[in-house]
Design a protein around this motif. Structure first.
Motif, PDB file in Angstrom:
ATOM      1  N   PHE A   1      78.769  44.014 113.601  1.00 29.87           N
ATOM      2  CA  PHE A   1      77.849  44.932 114.304  1.00 29.87           C
ATOM      3  C   PHE A   1      76.607  44.954 113.444  1.00 29.87           C
ATOM      4  O   PHE A   1      76.752  44.902 111.870  1.00 29.87           O
ATOM      5  CB  PHE A   1      78.451  46.345 114.661  1.00 29.87           C
ATOM      6  N   GLN A   2      75.530  45.426 113.899  1.00 27.76           N
ATOM      7  CA  GLN A   2      74.461  45.413 113.153  1.00 27.76           C
ATOM      8  C   GLN A   2      73.717  46.831 113.393  1.00 27.76           C
ATOM      9  O   GLN A   2      73.641  47.232 114.500  1.00 27.76           O
ATOM     10  CB  GLN A   2      73.413  44.243 113.325  1.00 27.76           C
ATOM     11  N   ILE A   3      72.956  47.553 112.161  1.00 25.84           N
ATOM     12  CA  ILE A   3      72.465  48.734 112.490  1.00 25.84           C
ATOM     13  C   ILE A   3      71.185  48.466 112.102  1.00 25.84           C
ATOM     14  O   ILE A   3      70.814  48.168 110.932  1.00 25.84           O
ATOM     15  CB  ILE A   3      73.257  49.875 111.640  1.00 25.84           C
ATOM     16  N   HIS A   4      70.278  49.128 112.883  1.00 25.87           N
ATOM     17  CA  HIS A   4      68.667  49.097 112.512  1.00 25.87           C
ATOM     18  C   HIS A   4      68.205  50.409 111.932  1.00 25.87           C
ATOM     19  O   HIS A   4      69.183  51.591 112.038  1.00 25.87           O
ATOM     20  CB  HIS A   4      68.211  48.501 113.669  1.00 25.87           C
ATOM     21  N   LYS A   5      67.068  50.476 111.651  1.00 22.58           N
ATOM     22  CA  LYS A   5      66.499  51.640 111.277  1.00 22.58           C
ATOM     23  C   LYS A   5      66.689  52.898 112.328  1.00 22.58           C
ATOM     24  O   LYS A   5      66.479  52.455 113.496  1.00 22.58           O
ATOM     25  CB  LYS A   5      64.950  51.736 111.057  1.00 22.58           C
ATOM     26  N   GLY A   6      66.992  54.128 112.270  1.00 28.22           N
ATOM     27  CA  GLY A   6      67.045  55.098 113.075  1.00 28.22           C
ATOM     28  C   GLY A   6      68.127  56.038 112.705  1.00 28.22           C
ATOM     29  O   GLY A   6      68.737  55.902 111.582  1.00 28.22           O
ATOM     30  N   LEU A   7      68.455  56.812 113.768  1.00 27.66           N
ATOM     31  CA  LEU A   7      69.490  58.186 113.561  1.00 27.66           C
ATOM     32  C   LEU A   7      70.538  57.948 114.183  1.00 27.66           C
ATOM     33  O   LEU A   7      70.533  57.702 115.511  1.00 27.66           O
ATOM     34  CB  LEU A   7      68.703  59.547 113.851  1.00 27.66           C
ATOM     35  N   TYR A   8      71.595  57.900 113.489  1.00 29.20           N
ATOM     36  CA  TYR A   8      72.973  57.545 114.349  1.00 29.20           C
ATOM     37  C   TYR A   8      74.130  58.599 113.965  1.00 29.20           C
ATOM     38  O   TYR A   8      74.044  58.785 112.982  1.00 29.20           O
ATOM     39  CB  TYR A   8      73.714  56.064 113.600  1.00 29.20           C
ATOM     40  N   ARG A   9      74.678  58.960 115.070  1.00 31.44           N
ATOM     41  CA  ARG A   9      75.897  59.831 114.811  1.00 31.44           C
ATOM     42  C   ARG A   9      77.048  58.940 114.883  1.00 31.44           C
ATOM     43  O   ARG A   9      77.218  58.302 116.046  1.00 31.44           O
ATOM     44  CB  ARG A   9      75.779  60.995 115.879  1.00 31.44           C
ATOM     45  N   LEU A  10      78.164  59.239 114.030  1.00 37.65           N
ATOM     46  CA  LEU A  10      79.259  58.466 114.060  1.00 37.65           C
ATOM     47  C   LEU A  10      80.362  59.152 114.596  1.00 37.65           C
ATOM     48  O   LEU A  10      80.636  60.568 114.183  1.00 37.65           O
ATOM     49  CB  LEU A  10      79.721  58.134 112.628  1.00 37.65           C
ATOM     50  N   THR A  11      81.174  58.752 115.855  1.00 35.25           N
ATOM     51  CA  THR A  11      81.931  59.925 116.460  1.00 35.25           C
ATOM     52  C   THR A  11      83.417  58.877 116.351  1.00 35.25           C
ATOM     53  O   THR A  11      83.324  57.575 116.311  1.00 35.25           O
ATOM     54  CB  THR A  11      81.381  59.962 117.824  1.00 35.25           C
ATOM     55  N   GLY A  12      84.302  59.626 116.706  1.00 38.19           N
ATOM     56  CA  GLY A  12      85.643  59.099 117.114  1.00 38.19           C
ATOM     57  C   GLY A  12      86.717  60.213 116.672  1.00 38.19           C
ATOM     58  O   GLY A  12      86.591  61.413 116.453  1.00 38.19           O
ATOM     59  N   LYS A  13      87.880  59.980 117.130  1.00 38.09           N
ATOM     60  CA  LYS A  13      88.838  61.015 117.044  1.00 38.09           C
ATOM     61  C   LYS A  13      89.178  60.942 115.426  1.00 38.09           C
ATOM     62  O   LYS A  13      89.079  60.358 114.561  1.00 38.09           O
ATOM     63  CB  LYS A  13      90.327  60.493 117.658  1.00 38.09           C
ATOM     64  N   ASN A  14      89.961  62.230 115.351  1.00 43.27           N
ATOM     65  CA  ASN A  14      90.424  62.655 113.879  1.00 43.27           C
ATOM     66  C   ASN A  14      91.325  61.458 113.506  1.00 43.27           C
ATOM     67  O   ASN A  14      92.112  60.967 114.429  1.00 43.27           O
ATOM     68  CB  ASN A  14      91.065  64.046 113.747  1.00 43.27           C
ATOM     69  N   GLY A  15      91.103  60.895 112.303  1.00 39.02           N
ATOM     70  CA  GLY A  15      91.740  59.830 111.878  1.00 39.02           C
ATOM     71  C   GLY A  15      91.335  58.693 112.071  1.00 39.02           C
ATOM     72  O   GLY A  15      91.973  57.396 111.940  1.00 39.02           O
ATOM     73  N   SER A  16      90.471  58.422 112.939  1.00 42.20           N
ATOM     74  CA  SER A  16      89.933  57.033 113.434  1.00 42.20           C
ATOM     75  C   SER A  16      89.089  56.160 112.434  1.00 42.20           C
ATOM     76  O   SER A  16      88.968  55.204 112.378  1.00 42.20           O
ATOM     77  CB  SER A  16      88.856  57.294 114.596  1.00 42.20           C
ATOM     78  N   GLY A  17      88.711  57.028 111.278  1.00 39.40           N
ATOM     79  CA  GLY A  17      88.305  56.227 110.280  1.00 39.40           C
ATOM     80  C   GLY A  17      86.643  56.699 110.019  1.00 39.40           C
ATOM     81  O   GLY A  17      85.955  55.812 109.348  1.00 39.40           O
ATOM     82  N   LYS A  18      86.192  57.812 110.343  1.00 39.54           N
ATOM     83  CA  LYS A  18      84.718  57.973 110.420  1.00 39.54           C
ATOM     84  C   LYS A  18      84.279  58.076 108.762  1.00 39.54           C
ATOM     85  O   LYS A  18      83.270  57.753 108.641  1.00 39.54           O
ATOM     86  CB  LYS A  18      84.464  59.390 110.913  1.00 39.54           C
ATOM     87  N   SER A  19      85.051  58.990 108.153  1.00 39.72           N
ATOM     88  CA  SER A  19      84.881  59.197 106.665  1.00 39.72           C
ATOM     89  C   SER A  19      84.693  57.820 105.953  1.00 39.72           C
ATOM     90  O   SER A  19      84.188  57.663 105.167  1.00 39.72           O
ATOM     91  CB  SER A  19      85.566  60.413 105.986  1.00 39.72           C
ATOM     92  N   THR A  20      85.862  56.905 106.317  1.00 36.33           N
ATOM     93  CA  THR A  20      85.926  55.871 105.426  1.00 36.33           C
ATOM     94  C   THR A  20      84.956  54.831 105.914  1.00 36.33           C
ATOM     95  O   THR A  20      84.496  54.258 104.936  1.00 36.33           O
ATOM     96  CB  THR A  20      87.154  55.203 105.941  1.00 36.33           C
ATOM     97  N   LEU A  21      84.517  54.733 106.963  1.00 42.65           N
ATOM     98  CA  LEU A  21      83.378  53.884 107.538  1.00 42.65           C
ATOM     99  C   LEU A  21      82.216  54.253 106.798  1.00 42.65           C
ATOM    100  O   LEU A  21      81.398  53.313 106.398  1.00 42.65           O
ATOM    101  CB  LEU A  21      83.396  53.682 109.104  1.00 42.65           C
ATOM    102  N   ILE A  22      81.790  55.680 106.753  1.00 44.41           N
ATOM    103  CA  ILE A  22      80.357  56.023 106.126  1.00 44.41           C
ATOM    104  C   ILE A  22      80.723  55.673 104.704  1.00 44.41           C
ATOM    105  O   ILE A  22      79.498  55.341 104.079  1.00 44.41           O
ATOM    106  CB  ILE A  22      80.353  57.463 106.558  1.00 44.41           C
ATOM    107  N   ARG A  23      81.578  55.739 103.949  1.00 39.37           N
ATOM    108  CA  ARG A  23      81.647  55.365 102.536  1.00 39.37           C
ATOM    109  C   ARG A  23      81.514  53.657 102.423  1.00 39.37           C
ATOM    110  O   ARG A  23      81.199  53.558 101.515  1.00 39.37           O
ATOM    111  CB  ARG A  23      83.075  55.741 102.043  1.00 39.37           C
ATOM    112  N   LEU A  24      82.223  53.009 103.216  1.00 39.52           N
ATOM    113  CA  LEU A  24      82.046  51.516 103.443  1.00 39.52           C
ATOM    114  C   LEU A  24      80.634  51.121 103.561  1.00 39.52           C
ATOM    115  O   LEU A  24      80.134  50.241 102.927  1.00 39.52           O
ATOM    116  CB  LEU A  24      83.023  51.032 104.350  1.00 39.52           C
ATOM    117  N   LEU A  25      79.898  51.957 104.494  1.00 38.52           N
ATOM    118  CA  LEU A  25      78.678  51.411 105.035  1.00 38.52           C
ATOM    119  C   LEU A  25      77.583  51.650 103.747  1.00 38.52           C
ATOM    120  O   LEU A  25      76.560  51.176 103.403  1.00 38.52           O
ATOM    121  CB  LEU A  25      78.248  52.320 106.157  1.00 38.52           C
ATOM    122  N   SER A  26      77.980  52.800 103.069  1.00 45.72           N
ATOM    123  CA  SER A  26      77.150  53.312 101.805  1.00 45.72           C
ATOM    124  C   SER A  26      77.494  52.613 100.666  1.00 45.72           C
ATOM    125  O   SER A  26      76.594  52.760  99.676  1.00 45.72           O
ATOM    126  CB  SER A  26      77.198  54.847 101.532  1.00 45.72           C
ATOM    127  N   GLY A  27      78.295  51.699 100.879  1.00 51.03           N
ATOM    128  CA  GLY A  27      78.654  50.768  99.664  1.00 51.03           C
ATOM    129  C   GLY A  27      79.725  51.416  98.495  1.00 51.03           C
ATOM    130  O   GLY A  27      79.979  50.822  97.533  1.00 51.03           O
TER     131      GLY A  27
END
Length: 196
Positions: A21-47
């Motif tokens: 997927f691609q993310i452009h400039k802007g404000l995004y809220r990351l959602t999902g059930k507990n344990g779905s990987g929100k914290s993991t994804l945000i760490r991946l996206l930040s490098g």
């Protein structure tokens, strides 16, 4: 920011399976059930974390990552810590910007960091939003710990910064109308990420 055919497995559990997927400039809220990987994804996206193939995203520009780990140092005051952060992140501090930060902390700007509340400690990192323009901002649940007045200040600043920055945040119990109205949603479900 662009992801192409990347996966992430943690302890034999596949969190993300061949996502693109691609993310452009802007404000995004990351959602999902507990344990779905929100914290993991945000760490991946930040490098900060790598995908399964050991590939890390390399973001160009100024990156701010905040989570529930306070970033201050004892035995300094909140004010001293703020100055240290400005020096670390090469912030050109003006009297007007510092006045905004002092107002953000209200009566706790000169407090001892060690004895400050968790919310005040986490506001230290959030204060960097008020003094610098960032290319990428990642916030993992930090907003859920601060008082409503501070949240309104941060939300207003995030909306303003979203015109020139890519901002992704996780906020479990979103209670801020300004953020709700101005955020696009990235939703995690079944190991996939999609904008809804």
């Amino acid at each position: 920011m662009k992801l192409e055919h990347v996966s992430k497995t943690i302890r034999h559990k596949v969190l993300f399976d061949d996502i693109s997927f691609q993310i452009h400039k802007g404000l995004y809220r990351l959602t999902g059930k507990n344990g779905s990987g929100k914290s993991t994804l945000i760490r991946l996206l930040s490098g900060l974390s790598a995908f399964d193939n050991e590939k890390r995203l390399k973001l160009e520009g100024d990156v701010l990552f905040l989570d529930l780990n306070p970033i201050g140092l004892a035995p300094f005051s909140i004010k001293d810590n703020f100055y240290l952060l400005c020096k670390t992140y090469q912030v050109k501090l003006t009297p007007e910007l510092e006045a905004n930060v002092e107002a953000f902390f209200s009566d706790s700007y000169n407090d001892d960091y060690l004895h400050a509340s968790v919310g005040t400690k986490l506001k230290l990192g959030l204060s960097l939003l008020l003094v610098k323009e960032w290319d990428y901002i990642f916030i993992d649940e930090t907003l859920s710990t601060i008082d409503n007045d501070s949240l309104k200040i941060v939300a207003k600043q995030l909306v303003k910064l979203s015109k020139t920055s890519t901002i992704i945040y996780v906020f479990h119990n979103l209670s801020c109308l300004l953020l709700e109205q101005n955020s696009r949603i990235l939703h995690i479900e079944g190991g996939k990420v999609r904008e809804v």
